[in-house]
Design a protein around this motif. Structure first.
Motif, short mmCIF file in Angstrom:
data_model
loop_
_atom_site.label_atom_id
_atom_site.label_comp_id
_atom_site.label_asym_id
_atom_site.label_seq_id
_atom_site.Cartn_x
_atom_site.Cartn_y
_atom_site.Cartn_z
N ILE A 59 0.86 -1.18 0.00
CA ILE A 59 0.00 0.00 0.00
C ILE A 59 0.90 1.23 0.00
O ILE A 59 2.12 1.11 0.11
N ILE A 60 0.30 2.42 -0.08
CA ILE A 60 1.11 3.63 -0.12
C ILE A 60 1.95 3.76 1.16
O ILE A 60 1.52 3.38 2.25
N GLU A 61 3.12 4.32 0.99
CA GLU A 61 4.11 4.39 2.07
C GLU A 61 3.59 5.10 3.32
O GLU A 61 3.79 4.62 4.44
N GLY A 62 2.93 6.22 3.15
CA GLY A 62 2.47 6.98 4.30
C GLY A 62 1.47 6.24 5.17
O GLY A 62 1.50 6.36 6.40
N LEU A 63 0.62 5.45 4.56
CA LEU A 63 -0.35 4.65 5.32
C LEU A 63 0.33 3.43 5.92
O LEU A 63 0.07 3.04 7.06
N ASP A 64 1.24 2.83 5.16
CA ASP A 64 2.01 1.68 5.62
C ASP A 64 2.75 2.02 6.91
O ASP A 64 2.71 1.27 7.89
#
Length: 157
Positions: A59-64
């Protein structure tokens, strides 16, 4: 148990733009409320928690990164800058084609909004059609946007 890299987690989420407009969700009721549900494209059963392995780039880095340290039942609002989501908008990814060349490559008349798949694996959308040119934007549709997610951790494996 707090979440660490390598754990498989499942989250319920509502994704919004900074102005509060919902663009995606794992929750059917929210999709219906915000006009995202289309029975011809998706069934009610497809609205399920998003499962992913933390730190695996699924998933996108910021959410990860945001779920690290959370636990089942925790809720948070996570703001993700473009560079930690789908990147900045890149003008060089907007390409201009001769209308005849476009039609022979795509096999369809150019029309604003038409989604195209390039042979190099890129996906884009026709954003302008003029007599002398067709413009296709190969940026991700969420490129350049700050995203806000309301997340709830529903499972950790």
């Amino acid at each position: 148990m707090t979440i660490e890299r390598g754990d498989r987690v499942a989250i319920d989420y509502v994704g919004c733009f900074e102005d509060g407009t919902v663009f995606n969700t794992s929750r059917y009721d929210v999709a219906v409320e915000h006009g995202l549900f289309d029975a011809q494209e998706r069934s009610e059963e497809e609205y399920t928690p998003q499962s992913f392995v933390v730190g695996a780039g699924e998933i996108i880095e910021g959410l990860d990164e945001a779920v690290v340290g959370m636990a089942v039942g925790d809720e948070a609002t996570v703001t993700v800058a473009p560079e930690d989501a789908y990147g900045e908008f890149d003008e060089e990814r907007v390409r201009t084609y001769d209308p005849e060349a476009f039609e022979s490559m795509v096999g369809a008349d150019p029309d604003v909004g038409l989604h195209v798949h390039a042979e190099n694996g890129l996906h884009g959308d026709v954003v302008a059609v003029r007599e002398d040119a067709v413009e296709v934007d190969f940026n991700h549709e969420l490129a350049g946007k700050t995203l806000v997610f309301d997340v709830e951790i529903v499972a950790v494996e």
